[in-house]
Design a protein around this motif. Structure first.
Motif, short mmCIF file in Angstrom:
data_model
loop_
_atom_site.label_atom_id
_atom_site.label_comp_id
_atom_site.label_asym_id
_atom_site.label_seq_id
_atom_site.Cartn_x
_atom_site.Cartn_y
_atom_site.Cartn_z
N SER A 10 13.12 55.53 3.85
CA SER A 10 13.69 56.13 5.06
C SER A 10 14.03 55.04 6.05
O SER A 10 13.70 53.88 5.86
N ALA A 11 14.64 55.45 7.10
CA ALA A 11 15.04 54.49 8.12
C ALA A 11 13.80 53.88 8.73
O ALA A 11 12.78 54.55 8.89
N LEU A 13 11.11 52.78 11.18
CA LEU A 13 10.68 53.32 12.45
C LEU A 13 10.67 52.22 13.47
O LEU A 13 10.60 51.05 13.13
N PRO A 14 10.75 52.58 14.69
CA PRO A 14 10.76 51.53 15.72
C PRO A 14 9.54 50.67 15.66
O PRO A 14 8.46 51.12 15.32
N ARG A 16 7.78 49.52 17.81
CA ARG A 16 6.73 49.77 18.77
C ARG A 16 5.61 50.59 18.20
O ARG A 16 4.49 50.53 18.63
N PHE A 17 5.97 51.42 17.26
CA PHE A 17 5.01 52.39 16.78
C PHE A 17 3.69 51.81 16.35
O PHE A 17 2.65 52.23 16.79
N ARG A 20 0.96 50.69 18.81
CA ARG A 20 0.21 51.61 19.67
C ARG A 20 -1.19 51.82 19.14
O ARG A 20 -2.14 51.96 19.88
N GLN A 130 2.62 63.22 4.91
CA GLN A 130 2.21 61.85 5.11
C GLN A 130 0.88 61.82 5.80
O GLN A 130 0.55 62.69 6.55
N TRP A 132 -0.94 60.12 8.57
CA TRP A 132 -0.70 59.24 9.70
C TRP A 132 -1.95 58.54 10.15
O TRP A 132 -1.95 57.39 10.51
N SER A 160 -2.93 63.79 27.92
CA SER A 160 -1.80 62.86 28.00
C SER A 160 -2.15 61.83 29.06
O SER A 160 -1.67 61.87 30.19
N ARG A 162 -1.67 58.51 29.19
CA ARG A 162 -0.69 57.51 29.59
C ARG A 162 0.37 58.11 30.50
O ARG A 162 0.89 57.46 31.40
N THR A 163 0.69 59.40 30.26
CA THR A 163 1.66 60.06 31.14
C THR A 163 1.12 60.16 32.56
O THR A 163 1.83 59.99 33.53
N THR A 208 -7.36 63.30 17.36
CA THR A 208 -6.16 62.64 16.85
C THR A 208 -5.72 61.54 17.81
O THR A 208 -6.25 61.41 18.91
N GLN A 209 -4.73 60.85 17.37
CA GLN A 209 -4.25 59.74 18.17
C GLN A 209 -3.46 60.22 19.38
O GLN A 209 -3.29 59.47 20.34
N ARG A 210 -3.03 61.45 19.28
CA ARG A 210 -2.32 62.04 20.40
C ARG A 210 -3.22 62.10 21.61
O ARG A 210 -2.75 62.21 22.73
#
Lengths: 352, 569
Positions: A10-11, A13-14, A16-17, A20, A130, A132, A160, A162-163, A208-210
């Motif tokens: 696949s393409a 991924l950025p 940056r991912f 993190r 996948q 993760w 959230s 960081r937000t 989770t990492q979220r």
């Protein structure tokens, strides 16, 4: 292919991912590197509780040696075959909590329990999914606990950080989790009949990492979970304290299925627009009145005007104007003389 | 020989001479203020974006004066509500049990909710009148009081007020220009404005809209310009004045369009960014990516990757499609632009209450200067016709005029007031003006005589009008006006007139529901469209009759006189 590079279909991924993760740096080295593949994980020291490692994988698993050298499984943590040790697969994306205390591996589907392993399909295999993240968490206690089915009394929490805080964001680690459990226990203690809730009665799962996780609160016997309604009520009452403990607000610290009480609108006793309206209206009315009065005064002055002119002329009547030493006859304007020379024909004749 | 009485200029009541402008600037500002109205701000930019008669006049002006002030009332209401932080239209109010927001607000937006519910409290149907909104009534009283204050003595007071009301909008426009051009996304808005869409320019509807816009923008046919100009000295370079006013009006429209589009570009960029953020949040929550791990620039790449690897999960998320073009295309004109789009854009500027105060203050002064022209067009004929006895002061006449217009406009503060305003706006102010302007041009050029008119102009300005003027007066203007008129009729006849209603019960809410006007409203529309025009032939007929009777009387008197005369000598 060498372990460092994996074929990717696949393409990319950025970049940056991968940077993190991890949420905290491991003792020893390493974190997974690069989106194109995975570096072998080498840990110098054994994993300590709360270590969280996340690995980024691509779709195709690499053939080749599983780079798990250096990792030690903790004693007593042999994979239990046949036990429901994976988080059950579910169709929706929010995985309900796993059977809690038995689980010492909070995992994404397709990862077997036990030691940190390269993602291997769990049964049934789900090759499309996948992996993760893989989290390792050792059991808290050695003795096995009964299975608690807390699915309906569990709540999902999502943070959230960081937000909310931007650069000042803190990392989510076990200490923060401990604080969270303390806040939940504190909230429960404020409910009648639940004053004996301890921190150990609050169980977290599936972090989770979220930074999202599920939690339940058990009763002192640790056999049952507290009903959802009580937990909901307790959290709602103390939402503000919980938010403040984490420097977050209702939007960045979400308890799904626990609606937050919105701040009632603080209406000032007199709405602001009425005050300003009153000011403007008074000014306008005053100005109108002033203009009307000045108009009346002007008109009165004009009406008085001709009569005043007459008075002054009367006064001047008796003064004798002297010009070049010769006195002039003052104009006798009082009566009004008609100068015959200027009389017109028409005025002599009576009109028709 | 009897001394002939001095030239009696059309004097007003108390025998004083006709009022005069203090200086030329007052006259120009008044005309510019009259011409430059709300339409320059909110109608012209919209059109850019989508493709890039005396008693009759009096009636039309009074009809328009009635409903125009209602718009001023709304602007005043918003102005009064702008003096607080946060602005009242920034957030939805919570519902009764404080668990969520009011449903109507959640489904539409906080700005629309504030406009339709908290300001207008609009019903779902024009038939459903509802009661009077007291806060709008109070604002209506205030705006009529302000209008009365400014026109209390005719142009004496208007001339002073116009310095502020005509110049303040330009000041605010300039401030907004500087602010607008420095906002992020402004350049996109401006490129969108100035990029012509060639295929749209080929649509004749575009040119029709352009012609009507410039016609209404100059506020022709109301009689306001005639009223203002009647206070000028007779020898006045009216040609220069006309060109100046037309140029200033057009330049103002362009200026306003630049500002409006830079702000709209900012709003579109903002909306686009938030659309992306919502999608990113869905992705992050669904796939448990770390917080803030996907930036807006990365979003496309991440989405593409996920679409390839896990298409079903992505499809199940229900992501919106975010394209900047779509947000730029969301045009609005009229009250929609001012009260919904612009207020939302202002919410995102730092220091929002200050910008809101400036914006609504500008709209208020713009509308106020147009109201001066309207009311002058109503009051000057009344004064000239000598409706009131001479001893009644002018203040009383203006007061009576304002009071009667106020009483008539109370109707617009009902719950269905907005729908009625649209009726008036669409029907009272469109066809009549075109017809009046057409009749004026044709009357002067063909009936009064081009040569005579050119002589008059030569007497006033010192020079005969050139060929350009004569050609346009004789051919171009009448033709254009006729085309506009025919096109209007054709468009009206094509479909039964309908309106858009705000109905929370509508299943496609927040899209507005398209309703057809009920029968009695359609009759009202027809009356509004044609009654003022019918006054022209009616008055002509009346004057014909009066003249006929006078001739008969004179002939009879002559017959009685003749025997006497022969006897007197």
């Amino acid at each position: 292919p060498p372990a460092d590079h994996a074929p990717h279909s696949s393409a990319p991924l950025p970049e940056r991912f991968p940077e993190r993760e991890p949420l905290r740096s491991l003792p020893g080295e390493a974190h997974a590197r690069g989106h194109l593949g995975y570096a072998p994980l080498r840990l110098a020291t054994p994993l300590t509780p709360g270590d969280v490692i996340s690995l980024h994988t691509s779709r195709q698993r690499p053939p080749g040696p599983r780079p798990r050298q250096g990792l030690k499984s903790r004693p007593g943590h042999a994979p239990r075959v046949g036990a429901p040790s994976c988080c059950p697969l579910s169709q929706d994306l929010d995985f309900p909590p796993c059977s809690l205390p038995w689980l010492y591996l909070y995992c994404r589907p397709s990862v077997p329990s036990g030691a940190l392993a390269w993602p291997r399909p769990c049964s049934p295999p789900r090759p499309t999914l996948q992996s993760w993240t893989i989290f390792v968490r050792p059991l808290r206690t050695a003795k096995p606990r009964p299975h608690i089915d807390g699915a309906e009394n569990a709540f999902k929490v999502r943070l959230s950080i960081r937000t909310a805080l931007g650069d000042k964001a803190y990392a989510w680690d076990t200490n923060e989790e401990y604080l969270f459990k303390a806040m939940v226990a504190f909230s429960m203690r404020k409910v009648a009949n639940r004053e004996k809730t301890e921190i150990s009665h609050v169980l977290l799962c599936n972090v989770t990492q979220r930074v999202s996780f599920w939690f339940v609160v058990t009763d002192p016997s640790e056999k049952h979970t507290l009903p959802a309604v009580e937990v909901q009520e307790a959290i709602r009452m103390n939402r503000n304290r919980i938010n403040n403990a984490f420097f977050l607000n209702d939007q960045t610290l979400e308890f799904l299925k626990i609606p937050s009480t919105l701040i009632p609108p603080t209406d000032p006793p007199v709405p602001i627009w009425i005050i300003i309206f009153g000011v403007i209206f008074c000014i306008v009315i005053v100005a109108i009145i002033l203009l009307i009065l000045s108009g009346i005064r002007q008109r009165r002055r004009k009406d008085k005007g001709p009569s005043e002119v007459d008075d002054t002329e009367d006064k001047c009547e008796n003064t004798i104007t002297i010009e070049n030493g010769i006195p002039c006859d003052p104009l006798d304007t009082k009566g009004g003389h008609v100068n015959d020379a200027f009389m017109t024909e028409d005025e002599r004749l009576t009109p028709l | 020989m009897a001394l002939a009485p001095g030239p009696d200029l059309l004097g007003d009541g108390s025998g004083d001479e006709r009022p005069k402008w203090d200086n030329k600037l007052q006259y120009l500002l008044s005309c510019v203020g009259f011409a430059v109205g709300l339409g320059n701000i909110w109608r012209f930019p919209y059109l850019c974006q989508t493709y890039g008669g005396g008693l009759g006049c009096f009636t039309v002006s009074s009809l328009i004066g009635i409903y125009y002030n209602t718009v001023l009332t709304w602007v005043l209401w918003y102005l009064l509500n702008s003096f607080q932080n946060p602005l009242p239209w920034s957030a939805c109010p919570p519902d009764r049990n404080l668990t969520g927001f009011v449903e109507e607000c959640q489904r539409s937006s906080s700005v629309s909710y504030f406009w339709y519910r908290q300001t207008l409290n609009v019903t779902a149907d024009i038939n459903d009148s509802g009661s009077i909104q007291w806060q709008l009534l109070v604002c209506l009283v205030a705006s009529w009081a302000i209008v009365y204050l400014c026109i209390i003595r005719g142009i004496e007071t208007t001339g002073k007020a116009i310095y502020f009301t005509a110049l303040f909008p330009y000041l605010v426009l300039t401030i907004f220009l500087i602010r607008g051009l420095t906002l992020p996304g402004a350049t996109e808005g401006l490129t969108y404005l100035f990029t012509p869409k060639m295929q749209i320019l080929q649509n004749p509807r575009v040119w029709l809209d352009a012609a009507t816009q410039i016609f209404f923008s100059l506020s022709l046919g109301f009689g306001g310009h005639i009223a203002f100009s009647s206070y000028n000295p007779p020898r006045n370079n009216c040609k220069k004045d006309a060109v100046t006013i037309a140029l200033v009006n057009s330049m103002t429209s362009l200026y306003a369009a630049i500002i409006v589009f830079s702000v709209l570009g900012f709003k579109a960029a903002n909306d686009h960014g938030r659309c992306l953020d919502r999608n990113i949040l869905s992705l992050i929550n669904a796939f448990d990516f770390p917080d803030q791990s996907i930036s807006r620039d990365d979003y496309a790449a991440v989405l593409a990757h996920l679409n390839v690897t896990q298409p079903e999960r992505v499809a199940g998320l229900g992501l919106e499609s975010c394209h900047l073009e779509d947000f730029l295309d969301k045009s609005a004109s009229g009250t929609g632009l001012a009260f919904i789009v612009f207020t939302e854009a202002i919410l995102h500027m730092p220091g929002a209450p200050g910008w809101a105060v400036l914006f609504f203050g500008m709209l208020f002064t713009l509308g106020l200067s147009s109201m001066f022209g309207n009311m002058e067009a109503v009051i000057t004929p009344l004064l000239d016709m000598g409706v009131m006895p001479r001893w009644v002061p002018k203040e009383v006449l203006t007061g009576v005029a304002c009071l009667s217009c106020f009483l008539a406009s109370i109707h617009f503060t009902l719950h269905s007031g907005n729908y009625w305003l649209e009726v008036f706006d669409r029907y009272a102010a469109s066809l009549n003006l075109v017809i009046f302007a057409f009749l004026e041009v044709v009357g002067i050029v063909y009936i009064y005589g081009m040569n005579r008119f050119c002589d008059d102009v030569a007497w006033m300005t010192g020079r005969r009008p050139s060929l350009y003027w004569r050609v346009t007066w004789k051919v171009v203007s009448p033709l254009l006006l006729l085309t506009i008129f025919v096109a209007y009729i054709a468009l009206l006849a094509r479909a039964p007139p309908s309106y858009r209603a705000w109905n929370p019960q509508y299943d496609q809410f927040p899209t507005q529901q398209e309703n057809v006007y009920p029968g009695w409203v359609q009759v009202t529309c027809m009356l509004l469209s044609f009654l003022p025009v019918l006054l022209v032939p009616a008055v002509a007929l009346a004057q014909l009759l009066v003249r006929h009777r006078r001739k008969k009387k004179a002939a009879l008197q002559d017959m009685h006189l003749k025997p006497q005369d022969s006897g007197a000598c």
